[in-house]
Design an enzyme around this catalytic site. Structure first.
Site, PDB file in Angstrom:
ATOM      1  CB  SER A  44      -0.952  -0.008   1.191  1.00  0.00           C
ATOM      2  OG  SER A  44      -0.240  -0.182   2.392  1.00  0.00           O
ATOM      3  CG  HIS A  54      -3.923  -0.878  -2.205  1.00  0.00           C
ATOM      4  ND1 HIS A  54      -4.362   0.425  -2.322  1.00  0.00           N
ATOM      5  CD2 HIS A  54      -3.591  -1.059  -0.915  1.00  0.00           C
ATOM      6  CE1 HIS A  54      -4.278   1.006  -1.139  1.00  0.00           C
ATOM      7  NE2 HIS A  54      -3.814   0.132  -0.267  1.00  0.00           N
ATOM      8  CE  LYS A 102      -7.358   1.080   1.054  1.00  0.00           C
ATOM      9  NZ  LYS A 102      -6.633   0.227   1.977  1.00  0.00           N
TER      10      LYS A 102
HETATM   11  C1  LIG Z   1      -6.505   0.079   3.314  1.00  0.00           C
HETATM   12  C2  LIG Z   1      -5.979  -1.261   3.609  1.00  0.00           C
HETATM   13  C3  LIG Z   1      -6.596  -2.080   4.547  1.00  0.00           C
HETATM   14  C4  LIG Z   1      -7.712  -1.586   5.416  1.00  0.00           C
HETATM   15  O1  LIG Z   1      -8.891  -1.467   4.716  1.00  0.00           O
HETATM   16  P1  LIG Z   1     -10.029  -0.476   5.264  1.00  0.00           P
HETATM   17  O2  LIG Z   1     -11.269  -0.933   4.584  1.00  0.00           O
HETATM   18  O3  LIG Z   1      -9.614   0.899   4.893  1.00  0.00           O
HETATM   19  O4  LIG Z   1     -10.082  -0.667   6.759  1.00  0.00           O
HETATM   20  C5  LIG Z   1      -6.113  -3.360   4.712  1.00  0.00           C
HETATM   21  N1  LIG Z   1      -5.060  -3.816   3.996  1.00  0.00           N
HETATM   22  C6  LIG Z   1      -4.431  -3.031   3.095  1.00  0.00           C
HETATM   23  C7  LIG Z   1      -3.269  -3.577   2.328  1.00  0.00           C
HETATM   24  C8  LIG Z   1      -4.860  -1.734   2.883  1.00  0.00           C
HETATM   25  O5  LIG Z   1      -4.218  -0.940   2.030  1.00  0.00           O
END
Ligand SMILES: *Cc1c(COP(=O)(O)O)cnc(C)c1O
Length: 376
Positions: free
Chosen positions: A174, A202, A233
């Site tokens: 990320s 992602h 996302k």
């Molecule tokens: C953003 C993210 C999360 C958390 O997801 P949310 O729905 O924002 O709580 C978990 N793992 C990765 C790799 C992320 O980038």
């Protein structure tokens, strides 16, 4: 006590400030009455305000109201929750799926629920904080392998140990925007009879024509692969999912504390996630646009001499020599109408600007970013 600790953070330049928008999440946002081109969004496909998604959510909002009123195991779910789980299972080509309230609560729930003291977890050193916290909550033994280091991982898998091994990795990292070598990891897991857990937060909506990292690598899901991903996302909605075997889902829904002891997502959010998947299944043009934009930005930035670290995705870090330099550059860009925040410890070890490109960016937005970086 608290004031001293805050001062210490301040002196280390680690005191962060929340910057709230007075606009929707979009290619242009408004912060402090300033219009900014947004290079800080994970809404990669630019669909969080898409009329199809919004109208579906409103329709369901008017029928079911806002609050779901209870956890799924009590009376919090509606048939849409199950419909979304079926849709995700089909989308990810797994027998079963389970919705979580967020990616954070998925990782901190699933990992300790499935992996107890009989397990040895092998975790990439750059895995997301929610994986790290999930590992800390589990009773398993934990070993960290060097980032994407297949030889190191192999050595750890080979070590004699009565425990069942499990490899956990982000599919797309990320903060660095690079992709885990899943083919090699898959082969190692197969050879050493280890489970594989991937966090496709992602990758979902971005890789493999939207279907995610396994599809990107042509890896067929099996009973020993456990996938989680998020709706928050590229899918422009909110929440997360587990996709895997029937047993994995059954055990998780009976033991994951973040699932059992938290109120279910509102039906309108579920409707939005359903609509988002439908949208990207019907039309992959925004995914193509996303990748075209990503290539434009990445090549222009390398031409300018920036170190993009190992980025392979719409997440593009610009390596900075220290926190000060990262903050200074981010502030300069802000003044030029570009929003690209500095990322510092403890989120990352090496300070950087993190630029995220989306399908919504226009050629002009990209030119403005490049011009601003040139003069800054
Ligand atoms: C953003 C993210 C999360 C958390 O997801 P949310 O729905 O924002 O709580 C978990 N793992 C990765 C790799 C992320 O980038």
């Amino acid at each position: 006590m608290f004031p001293e600790k805050i001062k210490l953070l301040e002196s280390q330049k680690l005191l962060r400030k929340i910057k709230d928008k007075s606009s929707p999440q979009s290619r242009v946002i408004i912060i402090d009455n300033r219009e900014l081109i947004n290079f800080a969004s994970n809404d990669y496909l630019g669909i969080s305000s898409h009329p199809f998604i919004v109208s579906n959510a409103i329709k369901i909002l008017e029928i079911f109201g806002i609050g779901s009123g209870a956890s799924r195991l009590l009376a919090g779910g509606v048939v849409l929750h199950n419909e979304l789980e079926k849709k995700i299972a089909k989308f990810k080509n797994t027998p079963s799926a389970l919705i979580f309230n967020s990616g954070y609560s998925a990782n901190t729930g699933i990992i300790p629920a499935l992996f107890d003291k009989d397990f040895l977890i092998l975790s990439d050193e750059l895995n997301h904080a929610s994986i790290i916290d999930g590992c800390r909550l589990s009773k398993a033994e934990i070993k960290i392998y060097k980032h994407k280091d297949i030889e190191h991982l192999k050595k750890l898998l080979k070590t004699e140990n009565k425990k069942q091994k499990i490899v956990i990795t982000d599919s797309v990292f990320s903060m660095d925007g690079d992709i885990a070598p899943l083919s090699e990891i898959y082969n190692l897991c197969k050879k050493y009879s280890a489970f594989l857990y991937i966090d496709d937060a992602h990758g979902t909506g971005v890789l493999g024509n939207g279907k995610g990292a396994l599809s990107h690598f042509n890896i067929r899901p099996t009973s020993w692969i456990i996938q989680m991903g998020t709706f928050s996302k590229a899918l422009g909605s909110y929440g997360a999912f587990l996709a895997g075997s029937k047993d994995v889902v059954k055990l998780t829904l009976n033991t994951a504390r973040s699932f059992m002891f938290s109120t279910a997502l509102p039906a309108c959010i579920i409707a939005a996630s359903l609509a988002a998947i439908e949208l990207i299944e019907k039309d992959t043009s925004s995914i193509k646009k996303l990748w075209a934009n990503r290539e434009k930005v990445a090549s222009a930035l390398s031409d300018l001499g920036f170190d993009l670290m190992k980025s392979e995705t719409p997440i593009i870090p610009l390596k900075m020599k220290d926190i000060d330099a990262a903050i200074r550059l981010s502030d300069k860009l802000f003044k030029k109408g570009i929003y690209a925040p500095a990322i510092r410890p403890p989120t990352v070890k090496k300070p950087r600007l993190r630029i995220t490109v989306t399908a919504a960016h226009t050629d002009e937005d990209i030119e403005r970013l490049i011009d601003a970086l040139k003069t800054a």
